[in-house]
Design a protein around this motif. Structure first.
Motif, PDB file in Angstrom:
ATOM      1  N   ARG A 118       0.833  -1.203   0.000  1.00 51.22           N
ATOM      2  CA  ARG A 118       0.000   0.000   0.000  1.00 51.22           C
ATOM      3  C   ARG A 118       0.863   1.247   0.000  1.00 51.22           C
ATOM      4  N   ASP A 177      -8.915   1.479   1.759  1.00 54.88           N
ATOM      5  CA  ASP A 177      -9.130   1.255   0.324  1.00 54.88           C
ATOM      6  C   ASP A 177      -8.747  -0.161  -0.074  1.00 54.88           C
ATOM      7  N   VAL A 178      -7.624  -0.649   0.453  1.00 57.36           N
ATOM      8  CA  VAL A 178      -7.167  -2.003   0.147  1.00 57.36           C
ATOM      9  C   VAL A 178      -8.185  -3.019   0.657  1.00 57.36           C
ATOM     10  N   GLU A 221     -11.446  -2.911  -1.445  1.00 55.67           N
ATOM     11  CA  GLU A 221     -11.190  -3.516  -2.755  1.00 55.67           C
ATOM     12  C   GLU A 221     -11.165  -5.045  -2.646  1.00 55.67           C
ATOM     13  N   GLN A 247      -2.329   3.551  -1.566  1.00 56.53           N
ATOM     14  CA  GLN A 247      -3.704   3.314  -1.149  1.00 56.53           C
ATOM     15  C   GLN A 247      -3.750   3.250   0.375  1.00 56.53           C
ATOM     16  N   GLU A 295     -14.788  -6.353  -1.790  1.00 59.80           N
ATOM     17  CA  GLU A 295     -15.669  -6.250  -2.955  1.00 59.80           C
ATOM     18  C   GLU A 295     -15.339  -7.333  -3.980  1.00 59.80           C
ATOM     19  N   GLY A 296     -14.050  -7.593  -4.180  1.00 55.61           N
ATOM     20  CA  GLY A 296     -13.642  -8.665  -5.096  1.00 55.61           C
ATOM     21  C   GLY A 296     -14.110 -10.024  -4.614  1.00 55.61           C
TER      22      GLY A 296
END
Length: 127
Positions: A40, A49-50, A53, A45, A56-57
């Motif tokens: 990061r 945020d990491v 992400e 990021q 969500e993936g």
């Protein structure tokens, strides 16, 4: 994992632009943490945020899995059967039979017979 929401659970979902983020903390291996911190720093990021992400993936990948979809549908079917069994049991206690009208909320005609048939308690005296 812990989840903290500022509002009480059970409230209606807000429109997307008005939703407030909630805290979702996970415990990770210290080596993974070091890797994340290093990467990061390179990508600039934030940890948040990491994490977003990655989650969500994972959700996208999991929802695309046909096995997961089948399991979810099987769980919904099982829940529907349990609710139908409960509805039938309650209807049996009340002396009615479970009908689709009960499930849809339509008014169901009362059974013929004495107006208070099946009621317990002290009998009323007519005056």
């Amino acid at each position: 994992m812990t989840e903290q929401a500022p509002e009480a659970q059970g409230t209606a979902p807000e429109p997307e632009e008005e939703r407030k983020p909630v805290v979702f903390a996970v415990r990770i291996d210290p080596v993974l943490r070091e890797q994340i911190e290093g990467l990061r720093g390179i990508t600039e990021q934030s940890v948040n945020d990491v994490g977003v992400e990655a989650l969500e993936g994972w959700v996208t990948q999991t929802l695309a899995d046909e096995g997961i979809r089948q399991k979810a549908m099987a769980e919904l079917d099982a829940e529907e059967r349990r609710l139908q069994e409960r509805r039938s049991a309650i209807a049996g206690i009340l002396g009615n039979t479970a009908t689709p009208a009960i499930a849809t909320g339509e008014e169901v005609p009362r059974q013929s017979g004495a107006p208070n048939a099946g009621r317990r308690g002290k009998p009323r005296t007519e005056s």
